[in-house]
Design an enzyme around this catalytic site. Structure first.
Site, mmCIF file in Angstrom:
data_model
loop_
_atom_site.group_PDB
_atom_site.id
_atom_site.type_symbol
_atom_site.label_atom_id
_atom_site.label_comp_id
_atom_site.label_asym_id
_atom_site.label_seq_id
_atom_site.Cartn_x
_atom_site.Cartn_y
_atom_site.Cartn_z
ATOM 1 N N LYS A 259 69.248 -32.325 -48.177
ATOM 2 C CA LYS A 259 68.718 -31.321 -47.254
ATOM 3 C C LYS A 259 69.639 -30.102 -47.276
ATOM 4 C CE LYS A 259 68.110 -30.249 -42.291
ATOM 5 N NZ LYS A 259 68.072 -30.754 -40.897
ATOM 6 N N LYS A 271 66.703 -23.321 -30.909
ATOM 7 C CA LYS A 271 67.833 -24.058 -30.341
ATOM 8 C C LYS A 271 68.481 -23.241 -29.217
ATOM 9 C CE LYS A 271 69.103 -26.706 -34.470
ATOM 10 N NZ LYS A 271 68.794 -28.040 -33.905
ATOM 11 N N ASP A 341 61.805 -27.151 -35.102
ATOM 12 C CA ASP A 341 63.205 -27.557 -35.254
ATOM 13 C C ASP A 341 63.316 -28.897 -35.981
ATOM 14 O OD1 ASP A 341 65.916 -27.366 -35.041
ATOM 15 O OD2 ASP A 341 66.016 -27.919 -32.924
ATOM 16 N N GLU A 343 62.676 -29.505 -38.950
ATOM 17 C CA GLU A 343 62.388 -28.887 -40.250
ATOM 18 C C GLU A 343 62.943 -29.680 -41.422
ATOM 19 O OE1 GLU A 343 65.018 -28.201 -38.560
ATOM 20 O OE2 GLU A 343 66.532 -28.230 -40.135
ATOM 21 N N ARG A 345 62.937 -32.860 -42.125
ATOM 22 C CA ARG A 345 61.994 -33.848 -42.672
ATOM 23 C C ARG A 345 60.902 -33.169 -43.489
ATOM 24 N NH1 ARG A 345 61.109 -35.646 -36.581
ATOM 25 N NH2 ARG A 345 63.269 -34.988 -36.697
HETATM 26 N N1 BES Z 1 69.744 -30.065 -38.092
HETATM 27 C C1 BES Z 1 69.231 -30.704 -36.931
HETATM 28 C C2 BES Z 1 69.923 -32.033 -36.639
HETATM 29 C C3 BES Z 1 71.358 -31.958 -36.209
HETATM 30 C C4 BES Z 1 71.661 -31.924 -34.870
HETATM 31 C C5 BES Z 1 72.373 -31.986 -37.120
HETATM 32 C C6 BES Z 1 72.962 -31.890 -34.470
HETATM 33 C C7 BES Z 1 73.687 -31.955 -36.712
HETATM 34 C C8 BES Z 1 73.988 -31.924 -35.381
HETATM 35 C C9 BES Z 1 67.743 -30.988 -37.095
HETATM 36 O O1 BES Z 1 67.054 -30.097 -37.896
HETATM 37 C C10 BES Z 1 67.142 -30.941 -35.735
HETATM 38 O O2 BES Z 1 67.097 -29.865 -35.187
HETATM 39 N N2 BES Z 1 66.711 -32.075 -35.229
HETATM 40 C C11 BES Z 1 66.146 -32.166 -33.941
HETATM 41 C C12 BES Z 1 64.772 -32.785 -34.095
HETATM 42 C C13 BES Z 1 63.954 -32.748 -32.837
HETATM 43 C C14 BES Z 1 63.558 -31.321 -32.527
HETATM 44 C C15 BES Z 1 62.733 -33.603 -33.003
HETATM 45 C C16 BES Z 1 67.031 -33.065 -33.096
HETATM 46 O O3 BES Z 1 67.532 -34.057 -33.610
HETATM 47 O O4 BES Z 1 67.256 -32.725 -31.926
HETATM 48 ZN ZN ZN Z 2 68.130 -29.050 -39.290
HETATM 49 MN MN MN Z 3 66.304 -28.431 -36.782
#
Ligand code: BES
Ligand code: ZN
Ligand code: MN
Length: 495
Positions: A259, A271, A341, A343, A345
């Site tokens: 990724k 965010k 967010d 994204e 996946r």
């Molecule tokens: N890149 C983030 C995941 C992440 C969070 C990595 C904190 C490192 C530290 C990912 O793209 C994301 O935003 N995931 C969300 C998904 C949710 C919106 C379903 C998450 O895990 O909160």
């Molecule tokens: Zn991300």
């Molecule tokens: Mn994200």
């Protein structure tokens, strides 16, 4: 750090570095060392001038002939119980001590470490690079890096040079991945990253590669990757690097997918102001795949590997992806986006399906995918998921015990299979408002493996560390490069 080699102690001005087991008679060359220490080893340890506890660094001075020399001891504890991670961490502490005290010279008496010489040399070669890794910052007053100025004489009766050089290559590959991750996101755009990768691998033997730009991605139907990346001025890229060693050319490849979200603002599902900083690290899965490919090519491993890195910046503009949009993936499955967010996946769906087109025997993907995996496993364990039986993961757990890169399996079951299919307008959805989000995300990616054996590593917790460890400074870790390279090096991976 530069190395010189000698078979026995050479009189120089450099500090003498020894390993110090709690039972110091276990040193293979105790007599020699004791002579150097003027026969005082026993009392130096008894008076606790030098300590033998595992990983503890202590110093003293001795006179050799008429000169005063510094002695640096690395405590090794009970050597009957020493494992590979203990040795790695002890070396990490040693090199960090040298860096912190600006000790640019030393003579390491390697035979004082009562441990398998090959494994000892591996740990030394690796840790000499990664424990004192430093990102070349943008500070206008920055000094030359310590590693570039330090040199160490390795004194051993065994031939350890080749092993150290090889382990250095692994260390340099981890440093390479960290450099990618640390570079600020206004510089490390998808295009810049793709160009760097091309520049690195075009010089390598047995490598071919390909870069798809935004236009080709849209034309060829990579609808998910294209959607995630379209709102940024820095458009998405899909980079494929194939390494085919002649000894493995007839085998199906192993695919490594990363990724590479060069910045994750969340998009319209934006965010918060505290959730966004550090999202430059959201391309660490891709960076680590680059590190793995670099190690594989530099070490000329007899394997057939395809590296796929999916690069996009998750931003906002008038053309941005919205929650409720539907896109057609490269696999042909349609996806309703419920959260922009989520994204990673999406990007990986297309990248994993792309990897499956190379008919690999195994696909592994690496992604800073979910906050949920951090909630479940903390920051010191990677979450692992597979579409095979749990036994399939045994070799990975075995390797990870040796490398110290811990991992823990999490499930994908019917519950997630149902949830990913719960959209009323498309085949799949990228998000449901339910807990269990690491498993949901993994299950989403699973839909794109095309039946190929697949292992997914969620490194959201382990891709970075918040403070220095023996393996390196605060920041990007390069996690799983060591474990995967070890797996490819030792396993019958092509059977
Ligand atoms: N890149 C983030 C995941 C992440 C969070 C990595 C904190 C490192 C530290 C990912 O793209 C994301 O935003 N995931 C969300 C998904 C949710 C919106 C379903 C998450 O895990 O909160
Ligand atoms: Zn991300
Ligand atoms: Mn994200």
């Amino acid at each position: 750090m530069k190395f010189d080699y000698s078979e026995s102690y050479v009189v120089t001005e450099a500090p003498i570095i020894i390993g110090l087991p709690s039972d110091f008679h276990q040193m293979d060359n105790f007599e020699e060392v004791d002579t150097l220490l003027n026969g005082l080893t026993a009392s130096i340890v008894e008076e606790e001038v030098l300590k033998t506890e595992l990983g503890v660094i202590t110093t003293t001075g001795v006179t050799i002939q008429t000169d005063y020399r510094k002695v640096i001891a690395v405590g090794l504890g009970d050597t009957a119980r020493l494992g590979q991670t203990d040795i790695q961490e002890a070396f990490g502490r040693l090199f960090q001590y040298l860096k912190d005290t600006n000790t640019k010279d030393g003579q390491l008496l390697l035979d004082t470490f009562p441990y398998d010489p090959g494994k000892l040399a591996e740990a030394l070669g690796l840790m000499s690079v990664i424990s004192i890794y430093e990102f070349e910052s943008y500070k206008t007053d920055r000094k030359p890096l310590f590693a570039g100025e330090a040199k160490l004489m390795i004194t051993s009766r065994r031939d350890v040079k080749e092993t150290i050089i090889r382990a250095n290559k692994l260390g340099e590959s981890i440093a390479l991945a960290r450099n990618f991750s640390e570079t600020p996101p206004n510089i490390m755009t998808p295009e810049y990253m793709a160009d760097k990768v091309v520049a690195i691998f075009k010089e390598q033997k047995y490598v071919s590669g390909q870069v798809k730009d935004h236009e080709s991605l849209e034309e060829e139907g990579y609808g998910l990757l294209a959607a995630v990346g379209k709102a940024s001025k820095a458009k998405p890229r899909l980079v494929t690097i194939e390494y085919r060693h002649p000894d493995a050319g007839s085998f199906k490849p192993i695919a490594l997918v990363g990724k590479g979200v060069t910045y994750d603002t969340g998009g319209y599902s934006i965010k918060s102001k505290t959730g966004m900083p550090e999202m430059k690290y959201d391309m660490s899965g891709a960076a680590n795949v680059i590190g793995m490919m670099n190690a594989i090519t530099e070490m000329e491993l007899p394997v057939h590997v395809v590296g796929v890195i999916a690069l996009a910046e998750n931003m906002i503009d008038g053309n941005g992806m919205r929650p409720d949009d539907v896109y057609t993936s490269y696999s042909g499955q349609t996806v309703e986006v419920k959260n922009t967010d989520a994204e990673g996946r999406l990007v990986l769906g297309d990248a994993v399906f792309h990897a499956s087109q190379y008919s690999p025997s195994l696909i592994m993907d690496f992604a800073t995918l979910t906050g949920a995996v951090v909630a479940a496993l903390g920051t010191e364990r990677t979450g692992v998921f597979t579409n095979k039986k749990p036994e399939f993961l045994t070799p990975f757990f075995e390797m990870s015990r040796e490398t110290g890169e811990e991992m823990w399996q999490l499930p994908i079951t019917e519950i997630e299979e149902e949830n990913v299919r719960s959209s009323s307008v498309a085949d799949l959805t990228n998000h449901v408002e339910k807990p269990g989000r690491a498993s949901f995300a993994a299950c989403f990616i699973k839909q794109f493996a095309n039946g190929t054996p697949w292992v997914h590593f969620d490194i959201a917790g382990t891709g970075t560390v918040s403070q220095r460890t023996p393996y390196g400074p605060k920041g990007a870790t390069g996690v799983l490069i060591h474990t995967v390279v070890k797996y490819l090096e030792t396993g019958d991976v092509h059977e």
